[in-house]
Write an enzyme that holds these catalytic residues in place. Structure first.
Site, PDB file in Angstrom:
ATOM      1  N   ASN A  41       0.968  -1.299   0.053  1.00 28.25           N
ATOM      2  CA  ASN A  41      -0.026   0.080   0.105  1.00 28.25           C
ATOM      3  C   ASN A  41       0.878   1.250  -0.025  1.00 28.25           C
ATOM      4  OD1 ASN A  41       0.544  -0.705   2.714  1.00 28.25           O
ATOM      5  ND2 ASN A  41      -1.139   0.476   3.586  1.00 28.25           N
ATOM      6  N   GLU A  43       0.213   5.113   0.776  1.00 30.10           N
ATOM      7  CA  GLU A  43      -1.055   6.296   1.085  1.00 30.10           C
ATOM      8  C   GLU A  43      -0.378   7.584   0.823  1.00 30.10           C
ATOM      9  OE1 GLU A  43      -1.291   5.562   5.257  1.00 30.10           O
ATOM     10  OE2 GLU A  43      -2.478   3.613   4.873  1.00 30.10           O
ATOM     11  N   CYS A  52      -4.168   0.796  -2.328  1.00 26.71           N
ATOM     12  CA  CYS A  52      -3.664  -0.646  -1.759  1.00 26.71           C
ATOM     13  C   CYS A  52      -2.613  -1.589  -2.378  1.00 26.71           C
ATOM     14  CB  CYS A  52      -5.181  -1.657  -1.964  1.00 26.71           C
ATOM     15  SG  CYS A  52      -6.455  -0.889  -0.717  1.00 26.71           S
ATOM     16  N   GLU A  54      -2.912  -4.723  -2.945  1.00 23.78           N
ATOM     17  CA  GLU A  54      -3.632  -5.557  -4.040  1.00 23.78           C
ATOM     18  C   GLU A  54      -3.354  -4.795  -5.147  1.00 23.78           C
ATOM     19  OE1 GLU A  54      -4.855  -4.894  -1.207  1.00 23.78           O
ATOM     20  OE2 GLU A  54      -6.055  -6.582  -0.442  1.00 23.78           O
ATOM     21  N   CYS A  85     -10.281  -5.107   0.325  1.00 24.94           N
ATOM     22  CA  CYS A  85     -11.444  -3.944   0.383  1.00 24.94           C
ATOM     23  C   CYS A  85     -12.275  -4.062  -0.854  1.00 24.94           C
ATOM     24  CB  CYS A  85     -10.728  -2.406   0.479  1.00 24.94           C
ATOM     25  SG  CYS A  85     -10.291  -1.977  -1.321  1.00 24.94           S
ATOM     26  N   CYS A  88     -10.778  -3.625  -4.248  1.00 22.25           N
ATOM     27  CA  CYS A  88      -9.974  -4.426  -4.720  1.00 22.25           C
ATOM     28  C   CYS A  88     -10.649  -5.688  -4.954  1.00 22.25           C
ATOM     29  CB  CYS A  88      -8.809  -4.734  -3.618  1.00 22.25           C
ATOM     30  SG  CYS A  88      -7.760  -3.384  -3.520  1.00 22.25           S
TER      31      CYS A  88
END
Ligand code: THU
Length: 131
Positions: A41, A43, A52, A54, A85, A88
């Site tokens: 990830n 940010e 993310c 993924e 999430c 994803c």
């Protein structure tokens, strides 16, 4: 064979950039050709701009010229395995069949396995746009 993916996800997680949540995530996927791509990830201070783990692994796969996921592992330092999430799940469904295994792991050793279809039942697909 999930253990090698979990190890790769654990390693790339070390590079995660998560100063805002403090929650570092690593992901590793194997394509049908057997190649492993990883992501973590990343940010941003403008929170919605973060990506993310993924999504990073999927982007690396596509950039490398591949499009078919055979298996994916995700790892985080959480009390229970962290599921991808919602966004994803849809991203995974773009490049993975419903039967594709998603292995969720914790750095503490917990494991949970589900398929893409179990994570995203009733997925919106290209078929829904056919007339
Ligand atoms: N996150 C992931 O990278 N993958 C998941 O499966 C769950 C959440 C990240 C996004 C954000 O950087 C942090 O975890 C907290 O939500």
């Amino acid at each position: 064979m999930s253990e090698d993916l979990i190890a790769a996800a654990r390693q790339v997680r070390e590079n995660a950039y998560a100063p805002h949540s403090g929650f570092r995530v690593g992901a590793a996927l194997r394509t049908v050709s057997g190649v492993v791509h990883v992501g973590c990830n990343v940010e941003n201070v403008a929170y919605p701009e973060g990506t993310c783990a993924e999504a990073g692994a999927i982007a690396a796969m596509v950039a490398a010229g591949e499009r078919e996921i055979a298996e994916i592992a995700v790892i985080a330092d959480s009390p229970a395995p962290v599921p991808p999430c919602g966004g994803c799940r849809q991203k995974l469904a773009e490049f993975a069949g419903g039967e594709v295994p998603v292995v969720m792991a914790t750095t503490g050793g917990a494991r949970l396995g589900m398929t893409v279809a179990e994570l995203l039942p009733g997925a919106f697909t290209a078929g829904h746009m056919e007339r």
